[in-house]
Design an enzyme around this catalytic site. Structure first.
Site, short mmCIF file in Angstrom:
data_model
loop_
_atom_site.label_atom_id
_atom_site.label_comp_id
_atom_site.label_asym_id
_atom_site.label_seq_id
_atom_site.Cartn_x
_atom_site.Cartn_y
_atom_site.Cartn_z
N CYS A 155 0.81 -1.22 0.00
CA CYS A 155 0.00 0.00 0.00
C CYS A 155 0.84 1.27 0.00
O CYS A 155 0.30 2.36 -0.14
CB CYS A 155 -0.94 -0.01 1.21
SG CYS A 155 -2.22 -1.27 1.10
N LYS B 271 0.47 3.58 -3.12
CA LYS B 271 -0.74 4.36 -3.39
C LYS B 271 -0.40 5.75 -3.89
O LYS B 271 0.64 6.32 -3.53
CB LYS B 271 -1.56 4.51 -2.10
CG LYS B 271 -2.48 3.34 -1.78
CD LYS B 271 -3.38 3.70 -0.60
CE LYS B 271 -4.44 2.65 -0.36
NZ LYS B 271 -5.34 3.04 0.74
N ASP C 208 -14.45 6.78 2.21
CA ASP C 208 -14.62 5.54 2.97
C ASP C 208 -13.90 4.39 2.29
O ASP C 208 -13.40 4.52 1.17
CB ASP C 208 -16.11 5.23 3.13
CG ASP C 208 -16.66 5.67 4.47
OD1 ASP C 208 -16.22 5.12 5.50
OD2 ASP C 208 -17.54 6.56 4.50
N ASP C 209 -13.89 3.24 2.95
CA ASP C 209 -13.12 2.11 2.48
C ASP C 209 -13.76 1.39 1.29
O ASP C 209 -13.06 0.70 0.55
CB ASP C 209 -12.91 1.11 3.64
CG ASP C 209 -12.10 1.74 4.76
OD1 ASP C 209 -10.89 1.93 4.56
OD2 ASP C 209 -12.68 2.06 5.81
N ASP D 143 -8.90 -3.77 -4.60
CA ASP D 143 -7.60 -3.39 -4.08
C ASP D 143 -6.53 -4.30 -4.66
O ASP D 143 -6.71 -5.53 -4.68
CB ASP D 143 -7.58 -3.47 -2.55
CG ASP D 143 -6.64 -2.45 -1.93
OD1 ASP D 143 -5.49 -2.36 -2.40
OD2 ASP D 143 -7.05 -1.74 -0.99
N GLY E 278 -11.78 -13.72 -12.57
CA GLY E 278 -11.07 -12.47 -12.40
C GLY E 278 -10.60 -11.92 -13.73
O GLY E 278 -11.15 -12.22 -14.79
N HIS E 279 -9.55 -11.11 -13.67
CA HIS E 279 -9.03 -10.46 -14.87
C HIS E 279 -7.52 -10.40 -14.78
O HIS E 279 -6.96 -10.13 -13.70
CB HIS E 279 -9.61 -9.04 -15.00
CG HIS E 279 -9.19 -8.34 -16.25
ND1 HIS E 279 -9.59 -8.75 -17.50
CD2 HIS E 279 -8.39 -7.26 -16.44
CE1 HIS E 279 -9.07 -7.94 -18.42
NE2 HIS E 279 -8.33 -7.03 -17.80
N SER E 280 -6.82 -10.65 -15.89
CA SER E 280 -5.36 -10.63 -15.91
C SER E 280 -4.87 -9.86 -17.13
O SER E 280 -5.52 -9.88 -18.18
CB SER E 280 -4.79 -12.04 -15.90
OG SER E 280 -5.21 -12.76 -17.06
N ASP F 66 -10.04 1.16 8.02
CA ASP F 66 -8.84 0.35 8.19
C ASP F 66 -7.63 1.22 7.91
O ASP F 66 -7.70 2.27 7.26
CB ASP F 66 -8.86 -0.94 7.36
CG ASP F 66 -8.91 -0.71 5.86
OD1 ASP F 66 -9.06 0.44 5.42
OD2 ASP F 66 -8.81 -1.71 5.13
#
Length: 334
Positions: free
Chosen positions: A18, A21, A53-54, A72, A143-145, A228
């Site tokens: 993180c 970011k 917010d999260d 994320d 998902g995605h790749s 968080d």
């Protein structure tokens, strides 16, 4: 026979976890004016862009639980691919827990330099993510790749919550204590790991741990305000909470828990640029008192998969301060 040196995943990323970011001040400037009007006929938006917010939360037109949506992902924070996958998954799921929700289904988000790194490592990363998703009783489906010079991994997660019991960062009030469910220090320890190869098992297990129990305990204690602690550091996330709630947050710096080795990592200079940007961002809004520079850096340390910061007393989590009526500065360190 030639022994092949182990691949160090952190060497393939400029940042890590993180800490990579976009700085909070730059992000807020970019998002300014982008608050969209409600879509006609859409679900009732309960939590959106307003206060950072999260996750987003919507109330379905026919009632029932609120739907929580988040995503994320980040570059490698540790060299072990399985551990990186576990940490990234716990971090993505944390946004749902930080809203007081239960994750239901997640999808993988993967970027991989397939011509540079063996795809077997990507499989280990996703195996780590699957392991943590199973611990959370959350489905992981598809998902995605994409191909990318820098490896990245994370998840998009959908969950549910009671719309009348959401944890949000604008619901704090004067007189509430502040509880923190995980120790700080993952940022400086990850930076040291990236630079030296030293291993910090306590930090890895802390980052890979779910915030599920802390969220449940917060709800059971009647909490309504939480966030968080991730890339903006304790000070950055607490500043957003205090600003949104219209209060001042007072931190008892002696009560804040840290991982073993965190202070030594700051002393030895393993402080990321993201952490320094966090500190610069909150400085105009903070009364630092006589708190030393090293402690300021630790409080602003860019965390990866940090704990929940709850406005309320949570069993098992140390109380690190309190919310008080606004006093001119959003944050006060003592």
């Amino acid at each position: 026979m030639t022994t092949r040196a182990p691949i160090r995943l952190t060497g393939y990323a400029r940042g890590g976890g993180c800490a990579c970011k976009i700085p909070p001040g730059e992000l807020e400037a970019a998002l300014s004016g982008l608050l969209p009007p409600p879509a006609a006929g859409a679900a009732d938006l309960l939590v959106g862009l307003e206060n950072g917010d999260d996750a987003a939360a919507v109330r379905l037109p026919d009632g029932g639980p609120a739907v929580i949506a988040t995503a994320d992902f980040f570059t490698p924070v540790v060299d072990d691919p399985f551990d990186w996958g576990r940490i990234a998954a716990a971090n993505a799921l944390s946004d749902v827990y930080a809203m007081g929700g239960t994750p239901l289904v997640a999808v993988n988000l993967l970027a991989w330099p397939r011509g540079t790194l063996p795809f077997e490592l990507a499989r280990e990363v996703m195996r780590g993510g699957l392991t943590v998703a199973r611990q959370a009783d959350c489905h992981l489906a598809g998902g995605h790749s994409i191909e990318d010079p820098e490896p990245k991994y994370g998840m998009a997660v959908t969950g549910i919550a009671d719309p009348d019991r959401l944890l949000r960062n604008d619901a704090g009030g004067a007189g509430l204590p502040l509880s923190l469910s995980k120790p700080l220090g993952t940022g400086v320890l990850n930076n040291r790991h990236k630079a030296t190869g030293e291993h910090f098992p306590e930090a890895v297990e802390t980052m890979a741990a779910l915030n599920r129990d802390a969220a449940r305990a917060a709800l059971a204690a009647g909490a309504r305000c939480a966030t968080d602690v991730t890339g903006f550091g304790l000070l950055g996330h607490l500043y957003k909470l205090a600003r949104a709630s219209g209060v001042t947050a007072v931190i008892d710096t002696a009560a804040v828990p840290y991982l073993a080795g965190a202070r030594e990592a700051v002393r030895d200079g393993f402080v990321s640029g993201g952490t320094r940007r966090n500190l610069d961002w909150v400085a105009p809004h903070t009364d630092f008192g006589r708190v030393a520079e090293a402690d300021r850096l630790l409080l602003a340390d860019a965390q990866t998969s940090g704990g929940l910061l709850v406005a309320g007393e949570v069993p098992g989590a140390p109380v690190i301060g309190e919310l008080v009526p606004p006093s001119g500065r959003a944050l006060v360190l003592r």
